[in-house]
Design a protein around this motif. Structure first.
Motif, PDB file in Angstrom:
ATOM      1  N   GLU A 304       0.842  -1.223   0.010  1.00 25.30           N
ATOM      2  CA  GLU A 304      -0.099   0.105   0.137  1.00 25.30           C
ATOM      3  C   GLU A 304       0.842   1.288  -0.035  1.00 25.30           C
ATOM      4  N   ALA A 305       2.163   1.085   0.191  1.00 23.96           N
ATOM      5  CA  ALA A 305       2.928   2.268   0.267  1.00 23.96           C
ATOM      6  C   ALA A 305       3.351   2.604  -1.211  1.00 23.96           C
ATOM      7  N   GLY A 306       3.142   3.667  -1.783  1.00 25.03           N
ATOM      8  CA  GLY A 306       3.442   3.771  -3.229  1.00 25.03           C
ATOM      9  C   GLY A 306       4.892   4.303  -3.313  1.00 25.03           C
ATOM     10  N   ARG A 307       5.723   4.646  -2.105  1.00 25.57           N
ATOM     11  CA  ARG A 307       7.210   4.689  -2.204  1.00 25.57           C
ATOM     12  C   ARG A 307       7.603   4.049  -0.858  1.00 25.57           C
ATOM     13  N   THR A 308       8.837   3.785  -1.035  1.00 24.96           N
ATOM     14  CA  THR A 308       9.662   3.142   0.096  1.00 24.96           C
ATOM     15  C   THR A 308       9.429   4.096   1.357  1.00 24.96           C
ATOM     16  N   GLU A 309       9.621   5.413   1.103  1.00 22.20           N
ATOM     17  CA  GLU A 309       9.547   6.058   2.502  1.00 22.20           C
ATOM     18  C   GLU A 309       8.179   6.413   2.940  1.00 22.20           C
ATOM     19  N   ASP A 310       7.321   6.016   2.157  1.00 22.23           N
ATOM     20  CA  ASP A 310       5.736   6.169   2.608  1.00 22.23           C
ATOM     21  C   ASP A 310       5.445   4.995   3.450  1.00 22.23           C
ATOM     22  N   THR A 311       6.239   3.849   3.707  1.00 22.91           N
ATOM     23  CA  THR A 311       6.009   2.646   4.439  1.00 22.91           C
ATOM     24  C   THR A 311       5.500   3.117   5.609  1.00 22.91           C
ATOM     25  N   ASP A 312       4.561   2.323   6.465  1.00 25.19           N
ATOM     26  CA  ASP A 312       4.132   2.699   7.642  1.00 25.19           C
ATOM     27  C   ASP A 312       4.773   1.677   8.669  1.00 25.19           C
ATOM     28  N   TRP A 313       6.023   2.136   8.908  1.00 27.46           N
ATOM     29  CA  TRP A 313       7.088   1.240   9.721  1.00 27.46           C
ATOM     30  C   TRP A 313       6.420   1.156  11.120  1.00 27.46           C
ATOM     31  N   PRO A 314       5.903   1.763  11.887  1.00 27.73           N
ATOM     32  CA  PRO A 314       5.318   1.484  12.951  1.00 27.73           C
ATOM     33  C   PRO A 314       4.563   0.455  12.939  1.00 27.73           C
ATOM     34  N   GLN A 315       3.622   0.346  11.844  1.00 26.45           N
ATOM     35  CA  GLN A 315       2.540  -0.523  11.923  1.00 26.45           C
ATOM     36  C   GLN A 315       3.382  -1.981  11.426  1.00 26.45           C
ATOM     37  N   VAL A 316       4.248  -1.881  10.701  1.00 27.20           N
ATOM     38  CA  VAL A 316       5.199  -3.045  10.389  1.00 27.20           C
ATOM     39  C   VAL A 316       5.982  -3.448  11.713  1.00 27.20           C
ATOM     40  N   LEU A 317       6.024  -2.892  12.492  1.00 28.58           N
ATOM     41  CA  LEU A 317       6.855  -3.186  13.913  1.00 28.58           C
ATOM     42  C   LEU A 317       5.860  -3.744  14.586  1.00 28.58           C
ATOM     43  N   VAL A 318       4.598  -3.416  14.714  1.00 31.35           N
ATOM     44  CA  VAL A 318       3.665  -3.788  15.530  1.00 31.35           C
ATOM     45  C   VAL A 318       3.193  -5.373  15.049  1.00 31.35           C
ATOM     46  N   LEU A 319       3.264  -5.396  13.801  1.00 31.72           N
ATOM     47  CA  LEU A 319       2.854  -6.748  13.084  1.00 31.72           C
ATOM     48  C   LEU A 319       3.913  -7.764  13.298  1.00 31.72           C
ATOM     49  N   TYR A 320       5.305  -7.339  13.415  1.00 32.18           N
ATOM     50  CA  TYR A 320       6.327  -8.389  13.498  1.00 32.18           C
ATOM     51  C   TYR A 320       6.419  -8.781  14.858  1.00 32.18           C
ATOM     52  N   GLU A 321       5.957  -7.843  15.905  1.00 39.93           N
ATOM     53  CA  GLU A 321       5.832  -8.144  17.363  1.00 39.93           C
ATOM     54  C   GLU A 321       4.785  -9.253  17.546  1.00 39.93           C
ATOM     55  N   LEU A 322       3.844  -9.002  16.739  1.00 38.60           N
ATOM     56  CA  LEU A 322       2.594 -10.049  17.027  1.00 38.60           C
ATOM     57  C   LEU A 322       3.194 -11.371  16.358  1.00 38.60           C
ATOM     58  N   LEU A 323       3.748 -11.232  15.095  1.00 38.44           N
ATOM     59  CA  LEU A 323       4.073 -12.357  14.531  1.00 38.44           C
ATOM     60  C   LEU A 323       5.241 -13.352  15.708  1.00 38.44           C
ATOM     61  N   GLU A 324       6.003 -12.703  16.224  1.00 38.16           N
ATOM     62  CA  GLU A 324       6.978 -13.440  17.357  1.00 38.16           C
ATOM     63  C   GLU A 324       6.183 -14.168  18.330  1.00 38.16           C
ATOM     64  N   ARG A 325       5.053 -13.559  18.715  1.00 37.90           N
ATOM     65  CA  ARG A 325       4.203 -14.361  19.581  1.00 37.90           C
ATOM     66  C   ARG A 325       3.577 -15.795  19.342  1.00 37.90           C
ATOM     67  N   PHE A 326       3.955 -16.127  18.130  1.00 40.33           N
ATOM     68  CA  PHE A 326       3.365 -17.679  17.510  1.00 40.33           C
ATOM     69  C   PHE A 326       4.561 -18.575  17.883  1.00 40.33           C
ATOM     70  N   GLY A 327       5.632 -18.009  18.211  1.00 47.09           N
ATOM     71  CA  GLY A 327       6.754 -19.016  18.407  1.00 47.09           C
ATOM     72  C   GLY A 327       8.171 -18.151  17.997  1.00 47.09           C
ATOM     73  N   PRO A 328       9.286 -18.572  18.643  1.00 44.92           N
ATOM     74  CA  PRO A 328      10.468 -17.939  18.529  1.00 44.92           C
ATOM     75  C   PRO A 328      10.994 -18.493  16.984  1.00 44.92           C
ATOM     76  N   ASN A 329      11.582 -17.501  16.111  1.00 44.55           N
ATOM     77  CA  ASN A 329      11.949 -17.788  14.809  1.00 44.55           C
ATOM     78  C   ASN A 329      12.885 -16.687  14.463  1.00 44.55           C
TER      79      ASN A 329
END
Length: 416
Positions: A304-329
């Motif tokens: 959904e980010a038209g350019r790299t600099e438009d990436t919603d990195w805080p949202q990406v970080l939250v999602l990766y933190e959620l992903l880690e809860r499913f198991g160490p990886n």
């Protein structure tokens, strides 16, 4: 021999249906699978010249059945089995189209066949090879080429897997109850591994093996059609679509790797992006998210980010933190380190990478070293970043990644 694309696609689609029909009739996986492969080869030779028959599935069932009977008759040691087969199936039945089942049953059989090939007792490489051969309709040579191993090696792997399935007395049937959910997870994992190997090859001269990714997507579409209410299967399909949409921009004209941040997003496949975004948008609100849905959500944020600099990195970080809860990886931790760096600065990301370097299992992995190099570059430490890129390049099996990392090192060693 070059098979027209439309014929090859039809054969891949029909392969699991024909194998399932033979398994229901004769019940021996290894001999049925061999017979189906011979029928597919015969079709690949005859159909381009003579035309596709009116009922291609019936044609394949008939030819495969004949091949199977021929196999049984040619083996004296299996004379009793031949007699039983002759009694169970009159010769006239081999020429009948009665074995054709309704389309809905074909779909169920294909899913049952996926479960059969993805048995927990088989190793991951064996599951992948057997799935690609029996359900995907790929030849042994094609599978061997995709995984960069000799055809004889792959043939042995497939043969051992078929023998193991036969020894277990496995039947073509869908698991039930708690086993169904567990085995469905196994099937998803195999398809995920096939896609990943196609999207970033573990070795060789090419960055990607498009045939593998395309086959993984095709089979996952089939699985999603069969279990449309399973959110994780929908999430897996969305993840594949959103990821594969980037393929046109992932390589340069000379086949070199182009990182996500440097890709021309105008070259991304808009059709796949739209389909993937729509699918994950409809799936996430339905219930509790699983790891494939979360990974698809991360891919959607990038899409959904038209350019790299438009990436919603805080949202990406939250999602990766959620992903880690499913198991160490460690792979997830590594990706989270990049998101942390983009939100809180490269030093914060480097702290996570150093924790992975302290683990003997991941300390020398090229992706850990490459991520460390990238974060050092973001911090402005050109000399340390160049050294890390060189070390990562030395430990990379894939030629395109190795060239990219080495070029990165050279660019940092040049005068600023």
């Amino acid at each position: 021999m070059r098979v027209p694309h439309e014929v090859e696609g039809l054969l891949r689609e029909l392969a699991p249906q024909v194998l399932a029909a033979l398994l229901r009739r004769y019940g021996t996986f290894d001999t049925c699978e061999d017979a189906v492969q011979e029928a597919l080869l015969a079709a690949a030779v005859q159909w381009p010249e003579q035309g596709v028959p009116d009922s291609p599935r019936s044609w394949l069932v008939t030819v495969a059945s004949r091949r199977l009977v021929d196999q049984v008759r040619s083996e004296a040691a299996r004379r009793r089995r031949e007699d039983a087969l002759a009694l169970a199936t009159p010769q006239s039945a081999l020429l009948s189209h009665a074995a054709d089942t309704a389309p809905a049953a074909d779909l169920d059989d294909s899913l049952a066949l996926l479960f059969l090939c993805c048995r927990p007792s088989l190793s991951a490489p064996s599951r992948i090879a057997l799935t690609l051969r029996a359900v995907g309709g790929l030849t042994t040579a094609q599978i061997a080429a995709a995984f960069l191993v000799p055809e004889a090696t792959m043939a042995q792997r497939i043969s051992r897997a078929k023998q193991a399935v036969r020894a277990e007395g496995a039947r073509l049937a869908l698991p039930e109850g708690a086993e169904a959910a567990e085995r469905l997870a196994d099937v998803r994992h195999v398809l995920y591994l096939i896609f990943n190997e196609g999207y970033t090859a573990s070795g060789g001269a090419d960055l990607t093996v498009p045939e593998l990714s395309a086959e993984a997507i095709r089979l996952t579409r089939l699985l999603h059609r069969l279990v449309p209410r399973d959110a994780e299967t929908a999430g897996l399909l969305a993840l594949m679509l959103l990821t594969d949409a980037r393929r046109p921009a992932r390589t340069s004209a000379d086949g070199g790797l182009v990182p996500l941040a440097e890709q021309d997003r105008g070259r991304w496949d808009g059709r796949l992006l739209a389909e993937g975004l729509d699918l994950i948008g409809r799936t996430l609100p339905r219930g509790e998210a699983g790891p494939y849905q979360v990974q698809a959500a991360i891919a959607a944020v990038h899409a959904e980010a038209g350019r790299t600099e438009d990436t919603d990195w805080p949202q990406v970080l939250v999602l990766y933190e959620l992903l880690e809860r499913f198991g160490p990886n460690p792979v997830v931790t590594l990706n989270r380190a990049v998101a942390v760096a983009m939100v809180h600065g490269p030093d914060a990301g480097l702290d996570l990478v150093e924790a992975l370097r302290a683990d003997r299992r991941t300390a020398r992995h090229h992706r850990v070293l490459a991520t460390r190099a990238h974060l050092l570059e973001l911090r402005g430490d050109r000399e340390a970043a160049a050294q890390a890129y060189r070390e990562a390049a030395a430990r990379t099996a894939g030629a395109p990644e190795r060239r990219h990392l080495a070029a990165r090192a050279r660019s940092l060693e040049a005068p600023a």
